[in-house]
Design a protein around this motif. Structure first.
Motif, PDB file in Angstrom:
ATOM      1  N   MET A 125       0.832  -1.204   0.000  1.00  0.00           N
ATOM      2  CA  MET A 125       0.000   0.000   0.000  1.00  0.00           C
ATOM      3  C   MET A 125       0.869   1.258   0.000  1.00  0.00           C
ATOM      4  O   MET A 125       0.547   2.256  -0.654  1.00  0.00           O
ATOM      5  N   ARG A 126       1.988   1.223   0.703  1.00  0.00           N
ATOM      6  CA  ARG A 126       2.902   2.371   0.716  1.00  0.00           C
ATOM      7  C   ARG A 126       3.434   2.649  -0.692  1.00  0.00           C
ATOM      8  O   ARG A 126       3.503   3.797  -1.137  1.00  0.00           O
ATOM      9  N   VAL A 127       3.822   1.576  -1.381  1.00  0.00           N
ATOM     10  CA  VAL A 127       4.318   1.715  -2.753  1.00  0.00           C
ATOM     11  C   VAL A 127       3.232   2.293  -3.649  1.00  0.00           C
ATOM     12  O   VAL A 127       3.471   3.213  -4.445  1.00  0.00           O
ATOM     13  N   LEU A 128       2.025   1.766  -3.523  1.00  0.00           N
ATOM     14  CA  LEU A 128       0.905   2.228  -4.344  1.00  0.00           C
ATOM     15  C   LEU A 128       0.638   3.713  -4.105  1.00  0.00           C
ATOM     16  O   LEU A 128       0.442   4.493  -5.050  1.00  0.00           O
ATOM     17  N   ARG A 129       0.643   4.117  -2.849  1.00  0.00           N
ATOM     18  CA  ARG A 129       0.362   5.517  -2.527  1.00  0.00           C
ATOM     19  C   ARG A 129       1.500   6.441  -2.959  1.00  0.00           C
ATOM     20  O   ARG A 129       1.260   7.592  -3.339  1.00  0.00           O
ATOM     21  N   HIS A 130       2.720   5.952  -2.915  1.00  0.00           N
ATOM     22  CA  HIS A 130       3.837   6.771  -3.391  1.00  0.00           C
ATOM     23  C   HIS A 130       3.672   7.063  -4.884  1.00  0.00           C
ATOM     24  O   HIS A 130       3.817   8.209  -5.323  1.00  0.00           O
ATOM     25  N   LEU A 131       3.360   6.039  -5.657  1.00  0.00           N
ATOM     26  CA  LEU A 131       3.207   6.215  -7.101  1.00  0.00           C
ATOM     27  C   LEU A 131       2.011   7.108  -7.422  1.00  0.00           C
ATOM     28  O   LEU A 131       2.088   7.992  -8.283  1.00  0.00           O
ATOM     29  N   ALA A 132       0.894   6.884  -6.714  1.00  0.00           N
ATOM     30  CA  ALA A 132      -0.323   7.652  -6.998  1.00  0.00           C
ATOM     31  C   ALA A 132      -0.166   9.116  -6.607  1.00  0.00           C
ATOM     32  O   ALA A 132      -0.601  10.014  -7.340  1.00  0.00           O
ATOM     33  N   SER A 133       0.449   9.377  -5.472  1.00  0.00           N
ATOM     34  CA  SER A 133       0.565  10.758  -4.989  1.00  0.00           C
ATOM     35  C   SER A 133       1.453  11.603  -5.885  1.00  0.00           C
ATOM     36  O   SER A 133       1.325  12.826  -5.930  1.00  0.00           O
ATOM     37  N   GLN A 177      -4.200  -5.926 -10.600  1.00  0.00           N
ATOM     38  CA  GLN A 177      -4.632  -4.935 -11.595  1.00  0.00           C
ATOM     39  C   GLN A 177      -4.531  -3.502 -11.081  1.00  0.00           C
ATOM     40  O   GLN A 177      -5.210  -2.604 -11.571  1.00  0.00           O
ATOM     41  N   PHE A 178      -3.654  -3.283 -10.091  1.00  0.00           N
ATOM     42  CA  PHE A 178      -3.397  -1.933  -9.605  1.00  0.00           C
ATOM     43  C   PHE A 178      -2.302  -1.254 -10.435  1.00  0.00           C
ATOM     44  O   PHE A 178      -2.227  -0.031 -10.480  1.00  0.00           O
ATOM     45  N   LEU A 179      -1.441  -2.060 -11.048  1.00  0.00           N
ATOM     46  CA  LEU A 179      -0.380  -1.550 -11.911  1.00  0.00           C
ATOM     47  C   LEU A 179      -0.457  -2.234 -13.267  1.00  0.00           C
ATOM     48  O   LEU A 179      -0.921  -3.371 -13.376  1.00  0.00           O
ATOM     49  N   GLU A 180       0.025  -1.536 -14.272  1.00  0.00           N
ATOM     50  CA  GLU A 180       0.116  -2.094 -15.620  1.00  0.00           C
ATOM     51  C   GLU A 180       1.586  -2.154 -15.997  1.00  0.00           C
ATOM     52  O   GLU A 180       2.317  -1.169 -15.830  1.00  0.00           O
ATOM     53  N   ALA A 181       2.031  -3.302 -16.491  1.00  0.00           N
ATOM     54  CA  ALA A 181       3.447  -3.508 -16.795  1.00  0.00           C
ATOM     55  C   ALA A 181       3.713  -3.354 -18.285  1.00  0.00           C
ATOM     56  O   ALA A 181       2.877  -3.693 -19.123  1.00  0.00           O
ATOM     57  N   GLU A 294      14.729 -13.149 -15.944  1.00  0.00           N
ATOM     58  CA  GLU A 294      13.768 -12.218 -15.349  1.00  0.00           C
ATOM     59  C   GLU A 294      13.411 -11.128 -16.352  1.00  0.00           C
ATOM     60  O   GLU A 294      14.288 -10.529 -16.981  1.00  0.00           O
ATOM     61  N   THR A 295      12.119 -10.892 -16.511  1.00  0.00           N
ATOM     62  CA  THR A 295      11.669  -9.765 -17.322  1.00  0.00           C
ATOM     63  C   THR A 295      11.591  -8.534 -16.433  1.00  0.00           C
ATOM     64  O   THR A 295      10.952  -8.556 -15.380  1.00  0.00           O
ATOM     65  N   ILE A 296      12.254  -7.481 -16.844  1.00  0.00           N
ATOM     66  CA  ILE A 296      12.285  -6.238 -16.079  1.00  0.00           C
ATOM     67  C   ILE A 296      11.320  -5.256 -16.743  1.00  0.00           C
ATOM     68  O   ILE A 296      11.538  -4.831 -17.881  1.00  0.00           O
ATOM     69  N   ASN A 297      10.254  -4.917 -16.041  1.00  0.00           N
ATOM     70  CA  ASN A 297       9.212  -4.058 -16.604  1.00  0.00           C
ATOM     71  C   ASN A 297       9.253  -2.654 -16.019  1.00  0.00           C
ATOM     72  O   ASN A 297       9.780  -2.429 -14.927  1.00  0.00           O
ATOM     73  N   ARG A 298       8.673  -1.726 -16.754  1.00  0.00           N
ATOM     74  CA  ARG A 298       8.293  -0.438 -16.179  1.00  0.00           C
ATOM     75  C   ARG A 298       6.817  -0.553 -15.806  1.00  0.00           C
ATOM     76  O   ARG A 298       6.072  -1.339 -16.406  1.00  0.00           O
ATOM     77  N   PHE A 299       6.396   0.197 -14.795  1.00  0.00           N
ATOM     78  CA  PHE A 299       5.025   0.067 -14.298  1.00  0.00           C
ATOM     79  C   PHE A 299       4.347   1.429 -14.233  1.00  0.00           C
ATOM     80  O   PHE A 299       4.989   2.432 -13.909  1.00  0.00           O
ATOM     81  N   ARG A 300       3.064   1.422 -14.539  1.00  0.00           N
ATOM     82  CA  ARG A 300       2.275   2.638 -14.342  1.00  0.00           C
ATOM     83  C   ARG A 300       0.960   2.278 -13.656  1.00  0.00           C
ATOM     84  O   ARG A 300       0.443   1.169 -13.789  1.00  0.00           O
ATOM     85  N   LEU A 301       0.430   3.247 -12.939  1.00  0.00           N
ATOM     86  CA  LEU A 301      -0.773   3.055 -12.142  1.00  0.00           C
ATOM     87  C   LEU A 301      -1.998   2.916 -13.047  1.00  0.00           C
ATOM     88  O   LEU A 301      -2.128   3.623 -14.046  1.00  0.00           O
ATOM     89  N   THR A 302      -2.888   2.004 -12.696  1.00  0.00           N
ATOM     90  CA  THR A 302      -4.171   1.885 -13.389  1.00  0.00           C
ATOM     91  C   THR A 302      -5.216   2.721 -12.639  1.00  0.00           C
ATOM     92  O   THR A 302      -4.997   3.099 -11.481  1.00  0.00           O
ATOM     93  N   PRO A 303      -6.361   3.011 -13.258  1.00  0.00           N
ATOM     94  CA  PRO A 303      -7.426   3.722 -12.526  1.00  0.00           C
ATOM     95  C   PRO A 303      -7.845   2.986 -11.250  1.00  0.00           C
ATOM     96  O   PRO A 303      -8.124   3.614 -10.227  1.00  0.00           O
ATOM     97  N   GLY A 305      -5.875   1.098  -9.444  1.00  0.00           N
ATOM     98  CA  GLY A 305      -4.796   1.318  -8.487  1.00  0.00           C
ATOM     99  C   GLY A 305      -4.850   2.698  -7.868  1.00  0.00           C
ATOM    100  O   GLY A 305      -4.592   2.873  -6.672  1.00  0.00           O
ATOM    101  N   ASP A 306      -5.192   3.697  -8.673  1.00  0.00           N
ATOM    102  CA  ASP A 306      -5.306   5.061  -8.150  1.00  0.00           C
ATOM    103  C   ASP A 306      -6.416   5.148  -7.112  1.00  0.00           C
ATOM    104  O   ASP A 306      -6.258   5.777  -6.059  1.00  0.00           O
TER     105      ASP A 306
END
Length: 465
Positions: A125-133, A177-181, A294-303, A305-306
């Motif tokens: 949750m901390r990670v999610l809130r850091h990205l969203a904020s 489904q909180f992040l999209e890779a 290992e596949t190394i992805n970039r991630f962005r927040l989904t609606p 997840g926000d």
């Protein structure tokens, strides 16, 4: 108005302008003091990441989400510390009014949380809130400073400055489904310790020695002779040992079709060597195909997840327990206990028992298993479903404490399901996690004066490993 706080590890070091000096061990004193802008002067501290960790490890979003600005002579270059902070600027260029205004939207986001001062127990949750904020898409950074070879710098302080667990948490959030890779890179990691630093070496097919002499094979067009290049050397020119002619021009007189290996250990000669990899971290040796890709992805927040970052999300394990054993809300559980206490007080014959269970390493499940955490939670929920009776009432607090009301069950009889529960949970968790599960439980006979909150507080205050 945000406070200007400069974080340092030395009480004697000067601070910038009007900033207030704060030592790392004092950070918790400022958790409830309102909006702040934390400054870290890279030139005057031993480890900027360690100080960032002191902020990000605070319990509530009102504290751990506060912006961190790095004062650095590098002026915003892409070093690990610069990218872990919310911004970087040279001390000479720092303008407090500009940066306080710059982070105004972030402060509004924090203030609009339903309860910004409530403790966030889950790193996910901390990670999610850091990205969203910060409306942030998280990019991997290649680095030799971390064993994994790739890191997500802004998240490092949430994991104590280490990369361990970061990727697994991101993968778990993706499964929810909180992040999209999106693909960024791939890497081979040690199958045992997940280090990215592997040595590749060619070895003898016969004895596996790496002590090889490698030569080019030379093919003489005129007579068809093929031999290692050393057999053609004649002072400063090449001469054919079969027909005696000189070889002057590659592509006209000769070519080099392949290599030949000579093992100095066993004298074996061969044209294709085996390849072995050795991990620099743990020393384990194996063929490249046995290493972990290992596949190394970039991630962005989904609606979704926000929304979860703003308003919270029910834990996955709690959801499964609601499905499998009818987990009830805390307020409902309190009501059941109160009714049972009233019966005891009135009739004096009812014997019921409370079972308190704590699972201290739930976060390790997310961090170690990532997307596979779902499978383990399914197994743990199944264990509880196999032991809990239809007449039992179960609730949870903070995804760590689980309380069972065992109606019409005395202490002696309650010991049997308690032992079975601990045994089965330990068995399942030990089979899936690298560290031993930290389970604690105790039974308490329900009487009219039992205080649930006091019992939970007592369990929470016990030291954790």
């Amino acid at each position: 108005m945000s406070q200007l706080l400069q974080l340092t590890d030395d009480a004697d070091k000067a601070v910038h302008g009007d900033a207030q000096r704060v030592l790392a061990e004092q950070v918790h004193d400022y958790g409830d003091s309102g909006p702040a802008l934390w400054l870290i002067d890279e030139a005057n501290v031993r480890d900027p990441l360690e100080l960032m960790t002191a902020v990000r490890q605070q319990p509530s979003p009102a504290a751990y989400l506060q912006p961190i600005l790095l004062l650095t002579a590098k002026g915003g270059q892409s070093s690990l510390s610069c990218r872990a902070a919310d911004g970087a600027v040279s001390p000479e260029s720092f303008d407090s009014s500009h940066w306080l205004s710059h982070f105004a939207d972030l402060q509004r986001w924090i203030a609009e949380l339903p309860d910004p001062n409530e403790t966030d127990g889950q790193t996910s949750m901390r990670v999610l809130r850091h990205l969203a904020s910060r409306h942030l898409s998280i990019e991997p950074m290649m680095t030799a400073q971390m064993p994994s070879g790739f890191v997500y710098p802004p998240l490092l302080p949430y994991f104590g400055g280490a990369a361990i667990g970061t990727l697994e948490i991101l993968q778990f959030l993706e499964t929810q489904q909180f992040l999209e890779a999106e693909f960024s890179a791939s890497a081979y990691l040690c199958f045992h310790c997940r280090s990215a630093f592997l040595a590749f070496e060619e070895t003898c097919k016969q004895c596996e020695s790496a002590d090889l002499d490698i030569q080019e094979l030379v093919h003489h067009f005129r007579c068809g002779h093929v031999a290692p290049i050393d057999e053609y050397r004649n002072d400063d020119k090449l001469s054919c040992g079969k027909c005696g002619r000189d070889l002057k021009h590659i592509g006209v007189d000769y070519d080099k079709p392949s290599l030949i290996y000579h093992c100095r250990s066993c004298d074996h000669r061969f044209q294709e060597a085996d390849v072995r990899t050795t991990c620099f971290a743990c020393g384990r040796r194996t063929a490249p195909e046995n290493q972990h890709r290992e596949t190394i992805n970039r991630f962005r927040l989904t609606p979704l997840g926000d929304n979860a970052a703003r308003f919270g999300v029910e834990s996955l394990f709690t959801h499964l327990l609601e499905r499998d054993i009818g987990l009830v809300p805390w307020s409902v559980f309190q009501r059941f206990v109160h009714i049972e206490q009233s019966r005891i007080k009135r009739f004096g014959k009812t014997r019921s028992t409370l079972l308190f269970l704590s699972i201290d390493n739930m976060e390790q499940i997310y961090a170690q298993l990532g997307a596979r955490a779902v499978e383990l939670f399914e197994a743990l929920s199944s264990v509880m479903a196999g032991i809990v009776r239809d007449t039992d009432v179960v609730t949870s607090r903070e995804e760590r404490f689980y309380l069972f009301l065992l109606a019409e069950t005395g202490l002696e009889n309650a010991e049997v399901p308690r032992e079975r529960l601990i045994s089965r949970l330990t068995e399942v968790m030990s089979a899936n996690l690298s560290a031993n599960p930290r389970l604690e439980s105790h039974l308490l006979e329900l009487t009219e004066d039992v205080d649930l909150e006091a019992q939970l507080q007592s369990m929470a205050s016990r030291p954790r490993d």
